[in-house]
Design a protein around this motif. Structure first.
Motif, PDB file in Angstrom:
ATOM      1  N   ASP A  19       0.823  -1.211   0.000  1.00 16.41           N
ATOM      2  CA  ASP A  19       0.000   0.000   0.000  1.00 16.41           C
ATOM      3  C   ASP A  19       0.861   1.266   0.000  1.00 16.41           C
ATOM      4  OD1 ASP A  19      -2.309  -1.508  -0.072  1.00 16.41           O
ATOM      5  OD2 ASP A  19      -2.730  -1.305   2.073  1.00 16.41           O
ATOM      6  N   ALA A  20       2.016   1.216   0.675  1.00 17.76           N
ATOM      7  CA  ALA A  20       2.918   2.376   0.685  1.00 17.76           C
ATOM      8  C   ALA A  20       3.459   2.646  -0.715  1.00 17.76           C
ATOM      9  CB  ALA A  20       4.060   2.150   1.667  1.00 17.76           C
ATOM     10  N   VAL A  21       3.797   1.590  -1.450  1.00 16.64           N
ATOM     11  CA  VAL A  21       4.271   1.765  -2.829  1.00 16.64           C
ATOM     12  C   VAL A  21       3.165   2.351  -3.693  1.00 16.64           C
ATOM     13  CG1 VAL A  21       5.064   0.559  -4.916  1.00 16.64           C
ATOM     14  CG2 VAL A  21       6.068  -0.009  -2.687  1.00 16.64           C
ATOM     15  N   GLU A  22       1.954   1.861  -3.527  1.00 14.23           N
ATOM     16  CA  GLU A  22       0.824   2.406  -4.296  1.00 14.23           C
ATOM     17  C   GLU A  22       0.576   3.874  -3.937  1.00 14.23           C
ATOM     18  OE1 GLU A  22      -1.915   3.081  -7.004  1.00 14.23           O
ATOM     19  OE2 GLU A  22      -0.601   1.332  -6.935  1.00 14.23           O
ATOM     20  N   MET A  23       0.715   4.216  -2.658  1.00 17.21           N
ATOM     21  CA  MET A  23       0.567   5.598  -2.234  1.00 17.21           C
ATOM     22  C   MET A  23       1.628   6.471  -2.900  1.00 17.21           C
ATOM     23  SD  MET A  23       0.873   7.259   1.580  1.00 17.21           S
ATOM     24  CE  MET A  23      -0.474   6.318   2.247  1.00 17.21           C
ATOM     25  N   PHE A  24       2.870   5.968  -2.954  1.00 17.68           N
ATOM     26  CA  PHE A  24       3.943   6.700  -3.632  1.00 17.68           C
ATOM     27  C   PHE A  24       3.571   6.945  -5.085  1.00 17.68           C
ATOM     28  CE2 PHE A  24       7.593   6.666  -6.430  1.00 17.68           C
ATOM     29  CZ  PHE A  24       8.376   7.682  -5.905  1.00 17.68           C
ATOM     30  N   ARG A  25       3.131   5.889  -5.755  1.00 13.24           N
ATOM     31  CA  ARG A  25       2.783   5.996  -7.180  1.00 13.24           C
ATOM     32  C   ARG A  25       1.652   6.990  -7.417  1.00 13.24           C
ATOM     33  NH1 ARG A  25       1.365   0.580  -9.919  1.00 13.24           N
ATOM     34  NH2 ARG A  25       3.598   0.396  -9.931  1.00 13.24           N
ATOM     35  N   ARG A  26       0.650   6.950  -6.566  1.00 10.33           N
ATOM     36  CA  ARG A  26      -0.548   7.764  -6.752  1.00 10.33           C
ATOM     37  C   ARG A  26      -0.365   9.218  -6.277  1.00 10.33           C
ATOM     38  NH1 ARG A  26      -3.416   4.800  -3.661  1.00 10.33           N
ATOM     39  NH2 ARG A  26      -3.325   6.157  -1.863  1.00 10.33           N
ATOM     40  N   GLU A  27       0.327   9.432  -5.147  1.00  5.63           N
ATOM     41  CA  GLU A  27       0.356  10.752  -4.525  1.00  5.63           C
ATOM     42  C   GLU A  27       1.662  11.519  -4.689  1.00  5.63           C
ATOM     43  OE1 GLU A  27      -0.943  10.463  -0.457  1.00  5.63           O
ATOM     44  OE2 GLU A  27      -2.608   9.138  -0.993  1.00  5.63           O
ATOM     45  N   ILE A  28       2.787  10.829  -4.793  1.00  5.34           N
ATOM     46  CA  ILE A  28       4.084  11.512  -4.841  1.00  5.34           C
ATOM     47  C   ILE A  28       4.647  11.564  -6.260  1.00  5.34           C
ATOM     48  CG2 ILE A  28       6.465  11.490  -3.994  1.00  5.34           C
ATOM     49  CD1 ILE A  28       5.315  10.089  -1.460  1.00  5.34           C
ATOM     50  N   LEU A  29       4.527  10.483  -6.998  1.00  3.80           N
ATOM     51  CA  LEU A  29       5.115  10.403  -8.335  1.00  3.80           C
ATOM     52  C   LEU A  29       4.664  11.524  -9.271  1.00  3.80           C
ATOM     53  CD1 LEU A  29       7.108   8.822 -10.070  1.00  3.80           C
ATOM     54  CD2 LEU A  29       5.205   7.342 -10.750  1.00  3.80           C
ATOM     55  N   ASP A  31       3.993  14.590  -8.610  1.00  5.01           N
ATOM     56  CA  ASP A  31       4.748  15.791  -8.252  1.00  5.01           C
ATOM     57  C   ASP A  31       6.232  15.618  -8.555  1.00  5.01           C
ATOM     58  OD1 ASP A  31       2.517  17.187  -7.412  1.00  5.01           O
ATOM     59  OD2 ASP A  31       2.702  16.504  -5.343  1.00  5.01           O
ATOM     60  N   LEU A  32       6.733  14.424  -8.406  1.00  2.00           N
ATOM     61  CA  LEU A  32       8.136  14.153  -8.731  1.00  2.00           C
ATOM     62  C   LEU A  32       8.397  14.409 -10.211  1.00  2.00           C
ATOM     63  CD1 LEU A  32      10.756  13.183  -7.416  1.00  2.00           C
ATOM     64  CD2 LEU A  32      10.047  10.843  -7.906  1.00  2.00           C
ATOM     65  N   HIS A  33       7.452  14.049 -11.051  1.00  2.00           N
ATOM     66  CA  HIS A  33       7.587  14.293 -12.498  1.00  2.00           C
ATOM     67  C   HIS A  33       7.733  15.774 -12.826  1.00  2.00           C
ATOM     68  CE1 HIS A  33       6.024  10.368 -14.462  1.00  2.00           C
ATOM     69  NE2 HIS A  33       6.622  10.102 -13.326  1.00  2.00           N
ATOM     70  N   LYS A  34       7.214  16.638 -11.967  1.00  2.00           N
ATOM     71  CA  LYS A  34       7.282  18.082 -12.198  1.00  2.00           C
ATOM     72  C   LYS A  34       8.593  18.711 -11.751  1.00  2.00           C
ATOM     73  CE  LYS A  34       2.312  18.403 -11.426  1.00  2.00           C
ATOM     74  NZ  LYS A  34       1.294  18.859 -10.469  1.00  2.00           N
ATOM     75  N   GLN A  35       9.450  17.952 -11.058  1.00  2.00           N
ATOM     76  CA  GLN A  35      10.695  18.515 -10.550  1.00  2.00           C
ATOM     77  C   GLN A  35      11.699  18.692 -11.696  1.00  2.00           C
ATOM     78  OE1 GLN A  35      10.710  19.506  -7.254  1.00  2.00           O
ATOM     79  NE2 GLN A  35       8.600  18.849  -7.599  1.00  2.00           N
ATOM     80  N   PRO A  36      12.337  19.873 -11.793  1.00  2.00           N
ATOM     81  CA  PRO A  36      13.311  20.110 -12.863  1.00  2.00           C
ATOM     82  C   PRO A  36      14.469  19.116 -12.797  1.00  2.00           C
ATOM     83  CG  PRO A  36      12.739  22.156 -11.748  1.00  2.00           C
ATOM     84  CD  PRO A  36      12.135  21.039 -10.937  1.00  2.00           C
ATOM     85  N   GLY A  37      14.783  18.517 -13.942  1.00  2.41           N
ATOM     86  CA  GLY A  37      15.899  17.591 -14.035  1.00  2.41           C
ATOM     87  C   GLY A  37      15.573  16.161 -13.658  1.00  2.41           C
ATOM     88  N   TYR A  38      14.333  15.877 -13.280  1.00  3.42           N
ATOM     89  CA  TYR A  38      13.939  14.507 -12.919  1.00  3.42           C
ATOM     90  C   TYR A  38      14.058  13.592 -14.134  1.00  3.42           C
ATOM     91  CZ  TYR A  38      10.932  10.550 -11.789  1.00  3.42           C
ATOM     92  OH  TYR A  38      10.427   9.285 -11.605  1.00  3.42           O
ATOM     93  N   ALA A  39      14.644  12.388 -13.922  1.00  2.00           N
ATOM     94  CA  ALA A  39      14.853  11.473 -15.045  1.00  2.00           C
ATOM     95  C   ALA A  39      14.308  10.067 -14.808  1.00  2.00           C
ATOM     96  CB  ALA A  39      16.351  11.397 -15.368  1.00  2.00           C
ATOM     97  N   GLY A  40      13.762   9.787 -13.625  1.00  2.00           N
ATOM     98  CA  GLY A  40      13.202   8.460 -13.379  1.00  2.00           C
ATOM     99  C   GLY A  40      13.419   8.014 -11.943  1.00  2.00           C
ATOM    100  N   VAL A  41      12.808   6.868 -11.595  1.00  2.00           N
ATOM    101  CA  VAL A  41      12.922   6.358 -10.225  1.00  2.00           C
ATOM    102  C   VAL A  41      12.770   4.847 -10.209  1.00  2.00           C
ATOM    103  CG1 VAL A  41      10.458   6.611  -9.685  1.00  2.00           C
ATOM    104  CG2 VAL A  41      12.126   6.732  -7.834  1.00  2.00           C
ATOM    105  N   LEU A  42      13.488   4.215  -9.288  1.00  2.00           N
ATOM    106  CA  LEU A  42      13.296   2.802  -8.961  1.00  2.00           C
ATOM    107  C   LEU A  42      12.772   2.754  -7.538  1.00  2.00           C
ATOM    108  CD1 LEU A  42      16.700   1.252 -10.130  1.00  2.00           C
ATOM    109  CD2 LEU A  42      14.497   1.054 -11.280  1.00  2.00           C
ATOM    110  N   TYR A  79       4.315  12.509   5.068  1.00  2.00           N
ATOM    111  CA  TYR A  79       4.166  11.064   5.217  1.00  2.00           C
ATOM    112  C   TYR A  79       4.963  10.484   6.388  1.00  2.00           C
ATOM    113  CZ  TYR A  79       1.907  11.482   0.741  1.00  2.00           C
ATOM    114  OH  TYR A  79       1.053  11.851  -0.263  1.00  2.00           O
ATOM    115  N   MET A  80       5.474  11.318   7.297  1.00  2.00           N
ATOM    116  CA  MET A  80       6.324  10.856   8.380  1.00  2.00           C
ATOM    117  C   MET A  80       5.661   9.776   9.230  1.00  2.00           C
ATOM    118  SD  MET A  80       9.296  10.828   9.564  1.00  2.00           S
ATOM    119  CE  MET A  80      10.113  12.160   8.732  1.00  2.00           C
ATOM    120  N   THR A  81       4.356   9.795   9.356  1.00  2.00           N
ATOM    121  CA  THR A  81       3.680   8.824  10.220  1.00  2.00           C
ATOM    122  C   THR A  81       3.737   7.392   9.697  1.00  2.00           C
ATOM    123  OG1 THR A  81       1.544   9.266   9.175  1.00  2.00           O
ATOM    124  CG2 THR A  81       2.097  10.546  11.162  1.00  2.00           C
ATOM    125  N   ILE A  82       4.108   7.188   8.443  1.00  2.00           N
ATOM    126  CA  ILE A  82       4.181   5.816   7.934  1.00  2.00           C
ATOM    127  C   ILE A  82       5.587   5.220   8.065  1.00  2.00           C
ATOM    128  CG2 ILE A  82       2.274   6.254   6.344  1.00  2.00           C
ATOM    129  CD1 ILE A  82       4.348   6.039   4.031  1.00  2.00           C
TER     130      ILE A  82
END
Length: 105
Positions: A19-29, A31-42, A79-82
């Motif tokens: 569920d944490a990975v799904e939360m990352f994909r849905r809620e954080i990714l 915004d990460l795509h909008k960061q200047p110079g972002y090229a991908g994530v594992l 997300y500190m509580t998780i």
């Protein structure tokens, strides 16, 4: 290319690693795509809640841009509580890479 490595532990009493990975994909990714110079994530995880994120950046400056203030600390605060404990983070220059093609799940 540069990479940021974040090591973390999810508190699996509050949320499963899946569920944490799904939360990352849905809620954080998005915004990460909008960061200047972002090229991908594992994103890697174990059922016990151990995780590692390797984000890739076009320049050293882009890799560090959101570190002290901005995107990274805002995400941690939200997300500190998780987490069992605060994540650790380091930056590396990518000296070589060969990544397999992996289907998104």
């Amino acid at each position: 290319m540069y990479a940021r490595l974040t090591l973390l532990e999810i508190d699996t009493m509050r949320i499963s690693a899946t569920d944490a990975v799904e939360m990352f994909r849905r809620e954080i990714l998005p915004d990460l795509h909008k960061q200047p110079g972002y090229a991908g994530v594992l994103v890697m995880s174990t059922p016990e809640g151990n995780g590692a994120l390797v984000s890739f950046w076009e320049t050293a400056e882009a890799a560090e841009a959101g570190a002290p203030t901005g995107f990274y600390p805002e995400v941690l605060e939200r997300y500190m509580t998780i987490f069992r404990s605060p994540p650790g983070r380091e930056r590396y220059e990518v000296a070589f890479s060969e990544l397999p093609a992996v289907a998104s799940s």
